[in-house]
Design an enzyme around this catalytic site. Sequence first.
Site, PDB file in Angstrom:
ATOM      1  N   PHE A 142      44.521 -32.537  84.536  1.00 38.68           N
ATOM      2  CA  PHE A 142      45.177 -31.641  85.489  1.00 38.68           C
ATOM      3  C   PHE A 142      44.957 -30.209  85.042  1.00 38.68           C
ATOM      4  O   PHE A 142      45.294 -29.846  83.917  1.00 38.68           O
ATOM      5  CB  PHE A 142      46.683 -31.924  85.605  1.00 38.68           C
ATOM      6  CG  PHE A 142      47.325 -31.050  86.649  1.00 38.68           C
ATOM      7  CD1 PHE A 142      47.241 -31.372  88.004  1.00 38.68           C
ATOM      8  CD2 PHE A 142      47.963 -29.860  86.303  1.00 38.68           C
ATOM      9  CE1 PHE A 142      47.789 -30.540  88.977  1.00 38.68           C
ATOM     10  CE2 PHE A 142      48.515 -29.034  87.275  1.00 38.68           C
ATOM     11  CZ  PHE A 142      48.426 -29.378  88.614  1.00 38.68           C
ATOM     12  N   ASP A 227      42.366 -26.575  77.662  1.00 44.85           N
ATOM     13  CA  ASP A 227      43.523 -26.207  78.466  1.00 44.85           C
ATOM     14  C   ASP A 227      44.774 -26.616  77.687  1.00 44.85           C
ATOM     15  O   ASP A 227      45.061 -27.803  77.528  1.00 44.85           O
ATOM     16  CB  ASP A 227      43.446 -26.926  79.829  1.00 44.85           C
ATOM     17  CG  ASP A 227      44.606 -26.568  80.753  1.00 44.85           C
ATOM     18  OD1 ASP A 227      45.622 -26.035  80.260  1.00 44.85           O
ATOM     19  OD2 ASP A 227      44.494 -26.841  81.965  1.00 44.85           O
ATOM     20  N   LYS A 256      52.644 -21.688  81.147  1.00 42.12           N
ATOM     21  CA  LYS A 256      53.964 -22.316  81.033  1.00 42.12           C
ATOM     22  C   LYS A 256      54.938 -21.610  80.067  1.00 42.12           C
ATOM     23  O   LYS A 256      55.607 -20.689  80.492  1.00 42.12           O
ATOM     24  CB  LYS A 256      53.803 -23.800  80.737  1.00 42.12           C
ATOM     25  CG  LYS A 256      53.218 -24.527  81.986  1.00 42.12           C
ATOM     26  CD  LYS A 256      53.466 -26.001  82.027  1.00 42.12           C
ATOM     27  CE  LYS A 256      53.248 -26.568  83.421  1.00 42.12           C
ATOM     28  NZ  LYS A 256      51.870 -26.960  83.713  1.00 42.12           N
TER      29      LYS A 256
HETATM   30  C1  LIG Z   1      50.802 -26.797  84.727  1.00 39.37           C
HETATM   31  C2  LIG Z   1      49.392 -26.898  84.300  1.00 39.37           C
HETATM   32  C3  LIG Z   1      48.379 -26.131  84.904  1.00 39.37           C
HETATM   33  C4  LIG Z   1      48.633 -25.247  86.098  1.00 39.37           C
HETATM   34  O1  LIG Z   1      49.512 -24.210  85.825  1.00 39.37           O
HETATM   35  P1  LIG Z   1      50.243 -23.443  87.048  1.00 39.37           P
HETATM   36  O2  LIG Z   1      51.026 -22.371  86.369  1.00 39.37           O
HETATM   37  O3  LIG Z   1      51.087 -24.456  87.753  1.00 39.37           O
HETATM   38  O4  LIG Z   1      49.197 -22.892  87.925  1.00 39.37           O
HETATM   39  C5  LIG Z   1      47.101 -26.234  84.397  1.00 39.37           C
HETATM   40  N1  LIG Z   1      46.822 -27.025  83.349  1.00 39.37           N
HETATM   41  C6  LIG Z   1      47.770 -27.773  82.748  1.00 39.37           C
HETATM   42  C7  LIG Z   1      47.399 -28.627  81.573  1.00 39.37           C
HETATM   43  C8  LIG Z   1      49.080 -27.757  83.213  1.00 39.37           C
HETATM   44  O5  LIG Z   1      50.016 -28.529  82.637  1.00 39.37           O
END
Ligand SMILES: *Cc1c(COP(=O)(O)O)cnc(C)c1O
Length: 401
Positions: A142, A227, A256
């Site tokens: 994700f 990420d 986050k």
């Molecule tokens: C939440 C998340 C995103 C996206 O972040 P947003 O602030 O919702 O755009 C991307 N990568 C990972 C691993 C995430 O947990």
Amino acid sequence: MTELRSEKSIIDQAEENLLHVYNRYQAVLDHGEGVYLYDVNGKKYLDFYAGIAVSALGYHYPGFDEAVKAQVDKLLHTSNYYYNEPAAEAAEKICKVSGMTRVFFTNSGTEAVEGAIKIARRYGFNKDGQHDHEIIAMRHSFHGRSMGALSVTGNDHYQEPFLPMIGNIRFADFNDLDSVKALVNDRTVAIIMESFQGEGGIYPATKEFAQGVRKLCDDNDLLLILDEIQCGMGRTGTMFYYQQLGIQPDVVTIAKALGCGLPVGAFAVSDRAATLVPGDHGTTYGGNPLVCAAACKVFDIFEQDHILENVNEVGAYLYDRLEEVAARHKDVVIDHRGKGLMQGIELNVSAGAAVAKALDHGLILISAGANIIRFIPPLVIKKEHVDEMIPILDQILTEIK
Ligand SMILES: *Cc1c(COP(=O)(O)O)cnc(C)c1O
């Protein structure tokens, strides 16, 4: 005079006016204190989701609100055509904790991923001036909802209504090095993956896999983009999970918990991956003084109050207690995994139903995938809060059988 609104009137107003892209739980959250949230009826909830791993310091952590308020009184916004001190400070702090050399601030995680994709494409373009470069991403990953981030998100269900995605993305299996190797060719420029998959179901990369991918990148002149939007910022007991994997990425995405509630993300790069030049990229809000003042304070508090030590201590305790829960409920719990304050239990029934039941019992949880309950509490949670959570979990697991 302030009118006291009923919960129902707020929910009705939201359902009438907001675009319906979420099936929300039936609670209107109003305020927080410590690791507890309160709804408009005054009902108290123990928070084990932290607004999806954002509110790492819980609510009203000493000194945090004051730092944000002080910046509100000074200056909110400048745009990136001028310098501002909080952004300069926050960038230096990110470089220091991540081992990277340059930072670009964004407003969200998905935008950080967009930037990382542009870094990769620019890297390929700088090499040979061609436009046919490929990026390898992982299944069940994700990375966000914008078209670029969605294109590297290995989830057909999220992608299908919005095809075509951006081109030249290939998908491999996470923790399966051979599947990644099989996709590398002379057009490949980068590999993007989470160090520890969150939404995909709480799957940490194995050391062997992560180091194998790093070597593959080194041998083939590829950029490794990690990420760490969810697993970074201390959630697994080190500032970034790659530090436990014994590797260093070329690009890391962060968001986050970076602003602990203020919307700020970033991507940070090594010298080799600092491919973007003036005119290539930009943002109006990104890195504004308000959100960067928040990020600076987050780093200061992490250091002064030894937040990582707490994650390691309480994370290990949570692990043991969840092992006991799994043993007590063998008929519904089929696995327990994770690290620090990023753990999950996999059920043989729907996790959504369990999460809804937990809410009735004053506990906020979150699912990952269809049947995994995720535990991603504020990083300032104590053992006593774990002890408070476990009996509620026992009860809902008994109820959903
Ligand atoms: C939440 C998340 C995103 C996206 O972040 P947003 O602030 O919702 O755009 C991307 N990568 C990972 C691993 C995430 O947990």
